[in-house]
Scaffold this motif. Structure first.
Motif, PDB file in Angstrom:
ATOM      1  N   ALA A 339       0.821  -1.212   0.000  1.00  0.00           N
ATOM      2  CA  ALA A 339       0.000   0.000   0.000  1.00  0.00           C
ATOM      3  C   ALA A 339       0.855   1.263   0.000  1.00  0.00           C
ATOM      4  N   ALA A 340       1.960   1.261   0.727  1.00  0.00           N
ATOM      5  CA  ALA A 340       2.823   2.446   0.772  1.00  0.00           C
ATOM      6  C   ALA A 340       3.384   2.779  -0.607  1.00  0.00           C
ATOM      7  N   ASP A 341       3.653   1.760  -1.412  1.00  0.00           N
ATOM      8  CA  ASP A 341       4.141   1.986  -2.774  1.00  0.00           C
ATOM      9  C   ASP A 341       3.052   2.626  -3.628  1.00  0.00           C
ATOM     10  N   VAL A 342       1.819   2.162  -3.467  1.00  0.00           N
ATOM     11  CA  VAL A 342       0.707   2.758  -4.210  1.00  0.00           C
ATOM     12  C   VAL A 342       0.552   4.234  -3.841  1.00  0.00           C
ATOM     13  N   VAL A 343       0.661   4.539  -2.541  1.00  0.00           N
ATOM     14  CA  VAL A 343       0.554   5.935  -2.098  1.00  0.00           C
ATOM     15  C   VAL A 343       1.592   6.798  -2.801  1.00  0.00           C
ATOM     16  N   ASN A 344       2.825   6.337  -2.833  1.00  0.00           N
ATOM     17  CA  ASN A 344       3.893   7.129  -3.451  1.00  0.00           C
ATOM     18  C   ASN A 344       3.658   7.334  -4.938  1.00  0.00           C
ATOM     19  N   ARG A 345       3.188   6.314  -5.618  1.00  0.00           N
ATOM     20  CA  ARG A 345       2.966   6.431  -7.065  1.00  0.00           C
ATOM     21  C   ARG A 345       1.755   7.314  -7.368  1.00  0.00           C
ATOM     22  N   LEU A 346       0.714   7.203  -6.578  1.00  0.00           N
ATOM     23  CA  LEU A 346      -0.433   8.089  -6.771  1.00  0.00           C
ATOM     24  C   LEU A 346      -0.054   9.540  -6.475  1.00  0.00           C
ATOM     25  N   ARG A 347       0.783   9.733  -5.475  1.00  0.00           N
ATOM     26  CA  ARG A 347       1.208  11.097  -5.143  1.00  0.00           C
ATOM     27  C   ARG A 347       1.941  11.724  -6.319  1.00  0.00           C
ATOM     28  N   LYS A 348       2.762  10.949  -6.996  1.00  0.00           N
ATOM     29  CA  LYS A 348       3.456  11.473  -8.184  1.00  0.00           C
ATOM     30  C   LYS A 348       2.474  11.819  -9.291  1.00  0.00           C
TER      31      LYS A 348
END
Length: 404
Positions: A339-348
């Protein structure tokens, strides 16, 4: 509710889709201006002098927070954050070995840790009431535990950090009042997205923060207390000269109101910013905010349910108060992704969300069979177009990257 105007007063909406209001909302420009003006004043005249000049405005914050929470201003204490408020409340109870603290399976992680610390240090027994089949604490079972175990305190988190569940805090309050039991409600995620009144809930301690759905700054929070707390002489374990007067060599005296739970040092710019955020919430109306937020959240759930590889974690019907809608926190599990990886990619991609691992909600995530979750949380300034774009960004990410 004039959404275009509210968005024009929220600078972050011009370049971000902010679906992380359960973490920290976007401050309105009026709140930001209030904070900046006081910091500017401090830089020009000095911190103590600026506080003296702002004395009346600071006093008004107590009145505004009292209106928001359904209490008189002398029942309000201002603190750094909700966790500090809970700690002050817990420390005011004269715990003895064998005392029972009754809570739920969905209380906030920091609170659960503090309960366990009381257990380890003072011999307090932490008891958790079971959940009802439809979700949320089983009120009848909790009532039986109150009757049989006679807890020193009942503590409930109004809206857990990991789901849209709304706990039946008023029903628990009736049980506690009938049994003359102290009652603490953590309203960190509910204040600002719905009406939250201490007297209507029937609690003795009501805690919360400015930064979430209230749309205030980080670093400011509050604790509202009942007459029973004040009249009973409850005070924090470590008062300072804000909350008590040193009147003889070996004697101090707590102040008569809720300020006994405060510390002397304040970030007064943040205090004033929290007051400005509360004024806006009252102006818009908490019932109107609640209605819009619930509509947006349900629309978000409907959209997320169509995304392949995404599992909604607060299914329809998992509601604790007899069929009302869920709150503004929408948790999902994304298969084959951290989930933390998804957060970072969505933030970008310009979409703000947040994630949680198991340590943030052990029993909730274990019960759902997942080790992390992706959390969406819209607010009243969110638009349907942003929901579409946010979910499309997630869908596109998963389609373009089938596994991670």
């Amino acid at each position: 509710m004039d959404i275009p105007t509210l968005r024009s007063q929220t600078p972050g909406t011009t370049h971000r889709i902010h679906l992380n209001n359960a973490g920290a909302s976007l401050m309105p420009s009026g709140v930001l201006h209030t904070i900046q003006q006081h910091l500017k004043l401090e830089s020009e005249v000095g911190g103590y002098e600026a506080a003296a000049l702002a004395r009346d405005r600071i006093a008004h914050v107590y009145q505004t927070m009292g209106r928001l929470l359904g209490v008189e201003s002398h029942h309000v204490a201002l603190v750094e954050n909700a966790t500090a408020a809970v700690a002050q409340a817990l420390s005011s109870i004269p715990w003895k070995p064998g005392d029972v603290l009754l809570t739920t399976r969905n209380d906030y992680a920091s609170n659960q840790i503090m309960y366990l610390s009381l257990e380890a240090r003072f011999g307090v027994e932490v008891v958790r009431a079971p959940d009802a089949p439809e979700g949320g604490v089983h009120v009848a079972a909790l009532e039986e535990l109150v009757h049989r175990r006679r807890p020193r305190l009942v503590a409930v988190t109004h809206i857990p950090t990991s789901s849209g569940l709304i706990q039946p805090v008023e029903a628990v309050g009736r049980v506690c009042r009938e049994r003359d039991t102290l009652y603490l409600v953590d309203a960190c995620q509910s204040v600002g997205q719905m009406p939250v009144h201490l007297e209507e809930i029937g609690c003795d301690f009501l805690t919360g923060t400015a930064r979430k759905f209230l749309r205030g700054p980080r670093g400011a929070g509050f604790l509202a207390v009942s007459d029973r707390v004040l009249d009973g002489g409850l005070e924090p374990l470590f008062p300072d000269m804000r909350g008590a007067d040193w009147i003889q060599d070996d004697l101090y005296q707590p102040v008569p109101d809720a300020r006994r739970f405060e510390n002397w040092e304040f970030a007064y710019g943040l205090v004033l910013g929290m007051g400005a955020a509360a004024e806006l919430a009252l102006e818009l109306g908490l019932n109107a905010i609640q209605s819009r937020v619930r509509t947006l959240s349900q629309g978000l759930r409907d959209r997320l349910a169509t995304v392949e590889g995404v599992r909604l974690l607060d299914e329809a019907g998992r509601v604790a108060d007899g069929g009302s809608q869920l709150g503004a926190i929408v948790p999902v599990h994304v298969e084959a992704w951290e989930a933390a990886d998804v957060v970072n990619r969505l933030r970008k991609a310009g979409v703000n969300t947040s994630s949680m691992d198991r340590t943030s909600a052990v029993m909730d995530l274990d019960g759902k069979g997942v080790d992390d979750l992706l959390r969406f949380s819209p607010h009243y300034f969110t638009t349907d177009e942003e929901l579409d774009r946010g979910v499309e960004a997630l869908d596109r990410l998963l389609r373009d990257n089938p596994s991670s």
